[in-house]
Design a protein around this motif. Structure first.
Motif, PDB file in Angstrom:
ATOM      1  N   VAL A   1      -6.302  -2.139  -0.458  1.00  3.73           N
ATOM      2  CA  VAL A   1      -4.911  -2.352   0.011  1.00  3.73           C
ATOM      3  C   VAL A   1      -5.053  -3.737   0.710  1.00  3.73           C
ATOM      4  N   THR A   2      -5.670  -3.946   1.697  1.00  9.57           N
ATOM      5  CA  THR A   2      -5.528  -5.119   2.636  1.00  9.57           C
ATOM      6  C   THR A   2      -6.157  -6.305   1.632  1.00  9.57           C
TER       7      THR A   2
ATOM      8  N   ASN B   1     -16.661   6.827   3.590  1.00  7.86           N
ATOM      9  CA  ASN B   1     -15.899   6.208   5.084  1.00  7.86           C
ATOM     10  C   ASN B   1     -17.362   5.809   6.137  1.00  7.86           C
TER      11      ASN B   1
ATOM     12  N   LYS C   1       1.756   3.153  -6.969  1.00 13.57           N
ATOM     13  CA  LYS C   1       1.102   2.402  -5.861  1.00 13.57           C
ATOM     14  C   LYS C   1       1.865   1.100  -5.540  1.00 13.57           C
TER      15      LYS C   1
ATOM     16  N   THR D   1       2.402  -2.802  -4.133  1.00 14.44           N
ATOM     17  CA  THR D   1       1.591  -3.971  -3.458  1.00 14.44           C
ATOM     18  C   THR D   1       2.532  -5.003  -3.049  1.00 14.44           C
TER      19      THR D   1
ATOM     20  N   THR E   1      -9.852   2.697   0.422  1.00 16.66           N
ATOM     21  CA  THR E   1      -8.560   2.713  -0.025  1.00 16.66           C
ATOM     22  C   THR E   1      -7.846   1.505   0.821  1.00 16.66           C
ATOM     23  N   THR E   2      -8.116   1.833   1.988  1.00 16.41           N
ATOM     24  CA  THR E   2      -7.405   0.959   2.987  1.00 16.41           C
ATOM     25  C   THR E   2      -8.004  -0.478   2.938  1.00 16.41           C
ATOM     26  N   ALA E   3      -9.258  -0.909   2.339  1.00 17.34           N
ATOM     27  CA  ALA E   3      -9.670  -1.975   2.497  1.00 17.34           C
ATOM     28  C   ALA E   3      -9.146  -2.721   1.045  1.00 17.34           C
TER      29      ALA E   3
ATOM     30  N   SER F   1     -10.513   7.067   2.628  1.00 19.62           N
ATOM     31  CA  SER F   1      -9.675   6.277   3.097  1.00 19.62           C
ATOM     32  C   SER F   1      -9.676   5.165   3.519  1.00 19.62           C
ATOM     33  N   THR F   2     -11.151   4.662   4.017  1.00 16.40           N
ATOM     34  CA  THR F   2     -11.412   3.342   4.461  1.00 16.40           C
ATOM     35  C   THR F   2     -11.660   2.407   3.138  1.00 16.40           C
TER      36      THR F   2
ATOM     37  N   GLY G   1       0.687  -1.214  -0.122  1.00 15.02           N
ATOM     38  CA  GLY G   1      -0.141   0.158  -0.091  1.00 15.02           C
ATOM     39  C   GLY G   1       0.878   1.124   0.079  1.00 15.02           C
TER      40      GLY G   1
ATOM     41  N   LEU H   1     -11.961  -5.412   8.098  1.00 19.04           N
ATOM     42  CA  LEU H   1     -10.660  -5.579   7.181  1.00 19.04           C
ATOM     43  C   LEU H   1     -10.343  -6.962   7.347  1.00 19.04           C
TER      44      LEU H   1
END
Length: 380
Positions: free
Chosen positions: A186-187, A208, A128, A130, A182-184, A179-180, A115, A226
């Motif tokens: 990435v995860t 969010n 980006k 990974t 995006t984080t998801a 942001s949430t 991420g 997540l």
């Protein structure tokens, strides 16, 4: 004595200069010692020389990381764009594309974190990164096939695709405060798929607040969401293949990338299952994003599918009453797409009123003394 002393110093200086010159000439660099000597980077070498960037990559004082697409990557991009290598080398922004492959710092593969967003020498867009659970490294959609070719002025990582500094649906999420989501992404290790510049996607993007509401409804927190083993499937349930603008949407089912369908309802605004589209048609170079106010959940792990094939519910979709055939049931429960029971009671005359439900996708679960039955239905 004075002359001898001066002469001795001059000899020392001369020897030092010779040693320094020899040391500099022995230094290796990412262009001469990796790219130019590689049989698989002839197109990259030609592009760098044409744009005058070979000199920058020869700088002995450099601390560079070069993501180097191989010849197969150039050929694949040319084919995808309906051109040839000469056509690729003639694109007006070639210098910027090449600069998009170079970092001004050294980053070995061991320094990559999942991420991470890094700025290359091109300022058009960020890269980006990974790091997958199996140890593979991706830069945007391109996989590192050979890492850590080390020289005195930097590191080269070989890529299987060319990076293009375009605005993707991922950039839309990052640049607009999702942001949430995006984080998801990435995860779930979905960055490589969604940053593909040659693909087209339609993304229904929960805010969010939508993720917060889902967490509260499930009695958990964002960390719990997540950690869901089905996170990738949930996110892919928000993505449709191809670019579908709001003016192209029609009532009915639309297949998503996880294999299940969402239901579009245009009777009052635009709804996707139970979610409202609050902002439509945020365009990117590889698709379009529609902002929604709820997270779409494709399946419910806490609902048994026992004997589901034996249950027929009609009409489906329905806006008033659903009827049940061939089942002798006494109790029913209607469950929404986040697992909450929204209605329950006894079945009367093999029909159940759904007029009081919000539009969207639901499960109905029926029970009698011997069995449990389940079916999906759509309220419109």
């Amino acid at each position: 004595m004075k002359k001898k002393f001066i002469s001795l110093n001059l000899k020392t200086v001369s020897v030092s200069i010779l040693l320094l010159s020899s040391s500099l000439s022995a230094q290796t660099n990412v262009f001469d010692d990796v790219i130019a000597t590689s049989p698989n980077h002839t197109f990259l070498e030609a592009a760098l020389i044409q744009e005058g960037l070979d000199v920058a990559l020869q700088n002995p004082a450099g601390t560079l990381t070069v993501f180097a697409p191989d010849d197969a990557a150039f050929t694949a991009l040319a084919t995808a764009l309906g051109t040839d290598i000469a056509g690729l080398l003639a694109v007006p922004n070639l210098t910027d594309i090449l600069a998009y492959h170079v970092l001004g710092i050294e980053v070995p593969s061991s320094g990559v974190t999942n991420g991470a967003i890094v700025q290359p020498l091109s300022t058009t867009n960020t890269l980006k990164l990974t790091l997958t659970s199996t140890g593979s490294v991706f830069v945007n959609h391109a996989q590192v096939t050979t890492p850590n070719l080390t020289t005195d002025n930097g590191i080269v990582h070989v890529l299987n695709a060319i990076l293009l500094p375009v605005e993707t649906v991922v950039d839309v999420a990052i640049d607009n405060g999702f942001s949430t989501l995006t984080t998801a992404v990435v995860t779930a290790e979905l960055l490589p798929a969604l940053t593909n510049p040659l693909a087209l996607f339609t993304v229904f993007a929960p805010t969010n607040a939508a993720f917060d509401n889902l967490a509260a409804a499930l009695g958990t927190d964002l960390a719990g969401i997540l950690a869901n083993p089905e996170l990738a499937d949930i996110l892919l349930y928000h993505v449709v293949n191809g670019e579908v603008l709001s003016t192209d949407l029609t009532n009915g089912a639309v297949a998503t990338l996880n294999g299940q369908s969402v239901t579009i309802n245009l009777m009052s605004g635009v709804m996707v299952n139970n979610a409202n589209v609050t902002l439509a048609d945020v365009t990117a170079d590889n698709g379009v994003v529609h902002v929604i106010d709820a997270v779409l959940v494709p399946s419910l792990s806490n609902i048994s599918e026992l004997n589901a094939a034996n249950l027929e519910v009609y009409p489906n979709p329905s806006n008033d009453v659903i009827k049940i055939s061939n089942i002798s049931a006494t109790e029913f429960s209607i469950i929404n797409n986040i697992g909450s029971v929204v209605k329950s009671g006894k079945v009367a005359n093999n029909e159940i009123s759904v007029s009081d439900l919000e539009n969207g996708n639901y499960f109905i679960q029926l029970t009698n003394s011997t069995s449990i039955y389940q079916a999906k239905f759509i309220k419109m």
